[in-house]
Scaffold this motif. Structure first.
Motif, PDB file in Angstrom:
ATOM      1  N   ASN A 187       0.822  -1.209   0.000  1.00  0.00           N
ATOM      2  CA  ASN A 187       0.000   0.000   0.000  1.00  0.00           C
ATOM      3  C   ASN A 187       0.859   1.263   0.000  1.00  0.00           C
ATOM      4  O   ASN A 187       0.511   2.257  -0.636  1.00  0.00           O
ATOM      5  CB  ASN A 187      -0.930   0.005   1.216  1.00  0.00           C
ATOM      6  CG  ASN A 187      -2.047   1.015   1.084  1.00  0.00           C
ATOM      7  OD1 ASN A 187      -2.729   1.063   0.058  1.00  0.00           O
ATOM      8  ND2 ASN A 187      -2.242   1.826   2.104  1.00  0.00           N
ATOM      9  N   MET A 188       1.975   1.230   0.717  1.00  0.00           N
ATOM     10  CA  MET A 188       2.865   2.397   0.737  1.00  0.00           C
ATOM     11  C   MET A 188       3.507   2.621  -0.626  1.00  0.00           C
ATOM     12  O   MET A 188       3.719   3.765  -1.047  1.00  0.00           O
ATOM     13  CB  MET A 188       3.915   2.230   1.830  1.00  0.00           C
ATOM     14  CG  MET A 188       3.337   2.282   3.245  1.00  0.00           C
ATOM     15  SD  MET A 188       4.565   2.111   4.556  1.00  0.00           S
ATOM     16  CE  MET A 188       5.355   3.734   4.490  1.00  0.00           C
ATOM     17  N   VAL A 189       3.810   1.541  -1.337  1.00  0.00           N
ATOM     18  CA  VAL A 189       4.349   1.666  -2.701  1.00  0.00           C
ATOM     19  C   VAL A 189       3.292   2.278  -3.622  1.00  0.00           C
ATOM     20  O   VAL A 189       3.587   3.188  -4.422  1.00  0.00           O
ATOM     21  CB  VAL A 189       4.806   0.287  -3.240  1.00  0.00           C
ATOM     22  CG1 VAL A 189       5.165   0.390  -4.727  1.00  0.00           C
ATOM     23  CG2 VAL A 189       5.988  -0.231  -2.442  1.00  0.00           C
ATOM     24  N   LEU A 190       2.059   1.793  -3.522  1.00  0.00           N
ATOM     25  CA  LEU A 190       0.970   2.358  -4.326  1.00  0.00           C
ATOM     26  C   LEU A 190       0.753   3.832  -4.002  1.00  0.00           C
ATOM     27  O   LEU A 190       0.483   4.645  -4.896  1.00  0.00           O
ATOM     28  CB  LEU A 190      -0.328   1.572  -4.070  1.00  0.00           C
ATOM     29  CG  LEU A 190      -0.385   0.142  -4.582  1.00  0.00           C
ATOM     30  CD1 LEU A 190      -1.674  -0.540  -4.117  1.00  0.00           C
ATOM     31  CD2 LEU A 190      -0.287   0.109  -6.106  1.00  0.00           C
ATOM     32  N   ALA A 191       0.878   4.178  -2.716  1.00  0.00           N
ATOM     33  CA  ALA A 191       0.682   5.562  -2.297  1.00  0.00           C
ATOM     34  C   ALA A 191       1.723   6.486  -2.906  1.00  0.00           C
ATOM     35  O   ALA A 191       1.452   7.666  -3.161  1.00  0.00           O
ATOM     36  CB  ALA A 191       0.732   5.649  -0.768  1.00  0.00           C
ATOM     37  N   PHE A 192       2.914   5.970  -3.130  1.00  0.00           N
ATOM     38  CA  PHE A 192       3.975   6.783  -3.748  1.00  0.00           C
ATOM     39  C   PHE A 192       3.532   7.306  -5.109  1.00  0.00           C
ATOM     40  O   PHE A 192       3.883   8.422  -5.511  1.00  0.00           O
ATOM     41  CB  PHE A 192       5.250   5.941  -3.890  1.00  0.00           C
ATOM     42  CG  PHE A 192       6.405   6.690  -4.476  1.00  0.00           C
ATOM     43  CD1 PHE A 192       7.179   7.537  -3.693  1.00  0.00           C
ATOM     44  CD2 PHE A 192       6.718   6.558  -5.831  1.00  0.00           C
ATOM     45  CE1 PHE A 192       8.241   8.236  -4.252  1.00  0.00           C
ATOM     46  CE2 PHE A 192       7.784   7.254  -6.388  1.00  0.00           C
ATOM     47  CZ  PHE A 192       8.550   8.093  -5.588  1.00  0.00           C
ATOM     48  N   PHE A 193       2.715   6.514  -5.814  1.00  0.00           N
ATOM     49  CA  PHE A 193       2.253   6.910  -7.148  1.00  0.00           C
ATOM     50  C   PHE A 193       0.894   7.607  -7.128  1.00  0.00           C
ATOM     51  O   PHE A 193       0.654   8.514  -7.940  1.00  0.00           O
ATOM     52  CB  PHE A 193       2.164   5.672  -8.058  1.00  0.00           C
ATOM     53  CG  PHE A 193       3.478   4.990  -8.294  1.00  0.00           C
ATOM     54  CD1 PHE A 193       4.379   5.492  -9.229  1.00  0.00           C
ATOM     55  CD2 PHE A 193       3.830   3.860  -7.576  1.00  0.00           C
ATOM     56  CE1 PHE A 193       5.598   4.867  -9.458  1.00  0.00           C
ATOM     57  CE2 PHE A 193       5.046   3.230  -7.791  1.00  0.00           C
ATOM     58  CZ  PHE A 193       5.939   3.736  -8.724  1.00  0.00           C
ATOM     59  N   PHE A 194       0.011   7.202  -6.226  1.00  0.00           N
ATOM     60  CA  PHE A 194      -1.374   7.658  -6.300  1.00  0.00           C
ATOM     61  C   PHE A 194      -1.770   8.715  -5.269  1.00  0.00           C
ATOM     62  O   PHE A 194      -2.760   9.427  -5.464  1.00  0.00           O
ATOM     63  CB  PHE A 194      -2.327   6.465  -6.151  1.00  0.00           C
ATOM     64  CG  PHE A 194      -2.248   5.484  -7.277  1.00  0.00           C
ATOM     65  CD1 PHE A 194      -2.487   5.885  -8.584  1.00  0.00           C
ATOM     66  CD2 PHE A 194      -1.935   4.153  -7.045  1.00  0.00           C
ATOM     67  CE1 PHE A 194      -2.418   4.988  -9.630  1.00  0.00           C
ATOM     68  CE2 PHE A 194      -1.856   3.240  -8.072  1.00  0.00           C
ATOM     69  CZ  PHE A 194      -2.099   3.659  -9.379  1.00  0.00           C
ATOM     70  N   MET A 195      -1.066   8.813  -4.146  1.00  0.00           N
ATOM     71  CA  MET A 195      -1.448   9.774  -3.114  1.00  0.00           C
ATOM     72  C   MET A 195      -1.028  11.186  -3.524  1.00  0.00           C
ATOM     73  O   MET A 195       0.152  11.442  -3.793  1.00  0.00           O
ATOM     74  CB  MET A 195      -0.817   9.399  -1.773  1.00  0.00           C
ATOM     75  CG  MET A 195      -1.108  10.366  -0.625  1.00  0.00           C
ATOM     76  SD  MET A 195      -2.860  10.697  -0.310  1.00  0.00           S
ATOM     77  CE  MET A 195      -3.498   9.056  -0.032  1.00  0.00           C
ATOM     78  N   LYS A 196      -1.986  12.114  -3.588  1.00  0.00           N
ATOM     79  CA  LYS A 196      -1.736  13.498  -3.987  1.00  0.00           C
ATOM     80  C   LYS A 196      -2.080  14.448  -2.841  1.00  0.00           C
ATOM     81  O   LYS A 196      -2.884  14.120  -1.967  1.00  0.00           O
ATOM     82  CB  LYS A 196      -2.588  13.859  -5.218  1.00  0.00           C
ATOM     83  CG  LYS A 196      -2.466  12.893  -6.380  1.00  0.00           C
ATOM     84  CD  LYS A 196      -1.072  12.883  -6.992  1.00  0.00           C
ATOM     85  CE  LYS A 196      -1.002  11.922  -8.177  1.00  0.00           C
ATOM     86  NZ  LYS A 196       0.360  11.881  -8.785  1.00  0.00           N
ATOM     87  N   ASN A 197      -1.478  15.614  -2.862  1.00  0.00           N
ATOM     88  CA  ASN A 197      -1.819  16.655  -1.893  1.00  0.00           C
ATOM     89  C   ASN A 197      -3.037  17.426  -2.391  1.00  0.00           C
ATOM     90  O   ASN A 197      -2.998  18.034  -3.460  1.00  0.00           O
ATOM     91  CB  ASN A 197      -0.643  17.625  -1.698  1.00  0.00           C
ATOM     92  CG  ASN A 197       0.492  16.997  -0.930  1.00  0.00           C
ATOM     93  OD1 ASN A 197       0.275  16.286   0.041  1.00  0.00           O
ATOM     94  ND2 ASN A 197       1.723  17.256  -1.356  1.00  0.00           N
ATOM     95  N   ILE A 198      -4.121  17.395  -1.617  1.00  0.00           N
ATOM     96  CA  ILE A 198      -5.343  18.088  -2.046  1.00  0.00           C
ATOM     97  C   ILE A 198      -5.806  19.117  -1.014  1.00  0.00           C
ATOM     98  O   ILE A 198      -6.819  19.772  -1.209  1.00  0.00           O
ATOM     99  CB  ILE A 198      -6.481  17.090  -2.344  1.00  0.00           C
ATOM    100  CG1 ILE A 198      -6.903  16.322  -1.083  1.00  0.00           C
ATOM    101  CG2 ILE A 198      -6.083  16.124  -3.445  1.00  0.00           C
ATOM    102  CD1 ILE A 198      -8.140  15.473  -1.278  1.00  0.00           C
ATOM    103  N   ILE A 199      -5.082  19.249   0.097  1.00  0.00           N
ATOM    104  CA  ILE A 199      -5.451  20.210   1.135  1.00  0.00           C
ATOM    105  C   ILE A 199      -4.357  21.266   1.256  1.00  0.00           C
ATOM    106  O   ILE A 199      -3.179  20.936   1.437  1.00  0.00           O
ATOM    107  CB  ILE A 199      -5.644  19.531   2.502  1.00  0.00           C
ATOM    108  CG1 ILE A 199      -6.776  18.492   2.434  1.00  0.00           C
ATOM    109  CG2 ILE A 199      -5.944  20.556   3.584  1.00  0.00           C
ATOM    110  CD1 ILE A 199      -6.992  17.750   3.733  1.00  0.00           C
TER     111      ILE A 199
END
Length: 478
Positions: A187-199
């Motif tokens: 999940n942390m690897v996936l987050a590296f690609f998909f997690m964006k800053n939106i706040i």
């Protein structure tokens, strides 16, 4: 496929795909929440392996709830202080480190330390997901978003006893952590690609005294409630801790109204819809957690089932809840909250009545059907109401509303368990003097009384639903 115009944007105005972002959030939260109840059926094996008593073993669950509850109110401050991407990785890293410590632990103190570190990550993750899910969907689809949130929040602790029972029956209890760890890494690897800053980070001034009061107040209150669940409400430690916790929370609240930049914005309670929905959802959560404790006691102590069999009885209900939550979210977006919440509360309340009449001969299939029906009603009411409440807040207060919503739910979940188990224990003691078969009949009476207390709570929540307005699916301010 979503067109560019309907895709969410990050703080730099760049469009990104919602699916990967949502997947990372849901998987991360699922992993952290499932750990709240993952050890419930594993405690006997842990007690034997580490040579500890039941009171010490219970702290492996109590400490997780306690630390997680303390961290949740701080999440709104963190979301405005550091980027949501960094906060996500921080939460998951804490959880991963705690999981490693738990998996490798050979002593009770080491295992307890690992649980505490896990809980720090979990406490940050739960309101983070709820806030980000709310902001990444447009107002007209927020019911759908919160349906997904509800699926994770309610499904995770419901399925945990089944998973735990299976692993503990066939493998060492440490596999509960070994299995989770690689999924956390993925999940942390996936987050590296998909997690964006939106706040957008506002970096409010740090008020350390507010942090101290928040942690102390919530910690004392949760500790007192936890003690009540173990030794009863008549215990002096219970009352002193709960009273002190309430006093400190009042002091904390008073301070927040005086600060130009409050640590936690309590003015969200000025919204009638937010306040009412938070109370109703908290009461429902009380009865859900309480029932998930009482039912295994019935199936194992009265029916003589194993931990795995007991967990399997709850599994169909967990699946029903997981399926219905996103459906209820879509219905909320179409029809609003009034009709859905009333239907859901009616189903939930009526399906609870037979649990007041459990006997030694109650058919297992009947229990499975009734529990699944309760979960169906719960799925229709819990997240649609929570959505309507947070929908009543402006965007800048959503993080604060999510933190408060989750803090109240955490406290009420512990309170529900303490009340329902406390009522059961008191009834067992009372009926033991009147029956010859003191091993079973008084326990059945106690279980029926425990479910009666849950039914009364649900009846109160049902009445409160009549005061819920039917807001449109367009975000509004009250």
């Amino acid at each position: 496929m979503e067109n560019t115009q309907t895709q969410p944007v990050d703080i730099n105005g760049k469009h990104f795909k919602r699916a990967g972002f949502v997947l990372v959030l849901m998987l991360g939260t699922f992993l952290t929440i499932i750990n709240q109840t993952l050890l419930v059926t594993a405690l006997p094996k842990i007690m034997s392996d580490l040579a500890i008593n039941a009171i010490d073993a219970q702290w492996l669950i109590t400490s997780f709830m306690l630390i997680s509850g303390i961290m949740i109110p701080a999440s709104a401050f963190f979301l405005n202080t550091i980027t949501n991407r960094k906060l996500f990785f921080t939460a998951m890293a804490c959880f991963a480190i705690g999981t490693v410590i738990c998996a490798l632990s050979t002593t009770f103190n080491t295992l307890l330390l690992g649980r505490i570190i896990q809980a720090i990550g979990s406490g940050m993750m739960i309101p983070l997901m709820q806030t980000l899910m709310f902001l990444v969907y447009p107002a007209e689809r927020r019911g759908e978003a919160m349906g997904l949130v509800g699926m994770v929040i309610a499904f995770s602790p419901a399925i945990a006893p089944t998973v735990s029972g299976w692993i503990v029956d066939f493998y060492n209890w440490r596999y509960l952590f070994y299995i989770i760890l690689p999924i956390v890494g993925i999940n942390m690897v996936l987050a590296f690609f998909f997690m964006k800053n939106i706040i957008n980070v506002t970096k409010p001034k740090v008020d350390f005294f507010s942090i101290f009061l928040s942690s102390l107040g919530v910690g004392l209150l949760l500790y007192g409630i936890s003690v009540a669940g173990n030794v009863g409400w008549q215990n002096k430690t219970t009352w002193i801790s709960c009273v002190l916790g309430i006093v400190v929370i009042i002091l904390f609240s008073s301070r927040q109204f005086k600060l130009a930049q409050p640590f936690l914005e309590l003015r969200v309670f000025k919204s009638r819809m937010f306040t009412l929905s938070t109370i109703i959802v908290a009461i429902i959560f009380m009865t859900m957690i309480g029932s998930e404790i009482l039912l295994p006691i019935y199936t194992q102590s009265i029916k003589g089932f194993s931990a795995l069999q007991s967990g399997l009885i709850l599994l169909p209900g967990a699946i029903v809840l997981g399926v219905i939550s996103p459906i209820a979210g879509k219905l909320f977006d179409t029809y609003g909250v009034k009709k859905i919440s009333m239907i859901g509360m009616f189903i939930l309340t009526v399906a609870t009545v037979p649990f007041l009449l459990l006997t030694k001969d109650t058919a297992t299939w009947w229990i499975v059907c009734l529990y699944s029906l309760r979960m169906l009603g719960m799925g229709f009411v819990m997240m649609p109401l929570a959505t309507a409440g947070i929908n009543a807040l402006p965007n800048e207060l959503i993080s604060h509303g999510s933190s408060i919503n989750n803090t109240v739910r955490q406290v009420f979940a512990s309170l529900g368990a303490a009340i329902m188990v406390g009522v059961m224990s008191a009834s067992v003691t009372r009926y033991s003097n009147d029956y010859v078969d003191i091993s079973l009949t008084p326990l059945l009476k106690g279980l029926n009384s425990g479910f009666m207390s849950g039914f009364i709570l649900l009846a109160i929540a049902f009445i409160l639903c009549f005061f819920v307005k039917s807001p449109t699916n367009v975000k509004q301010n009250e």
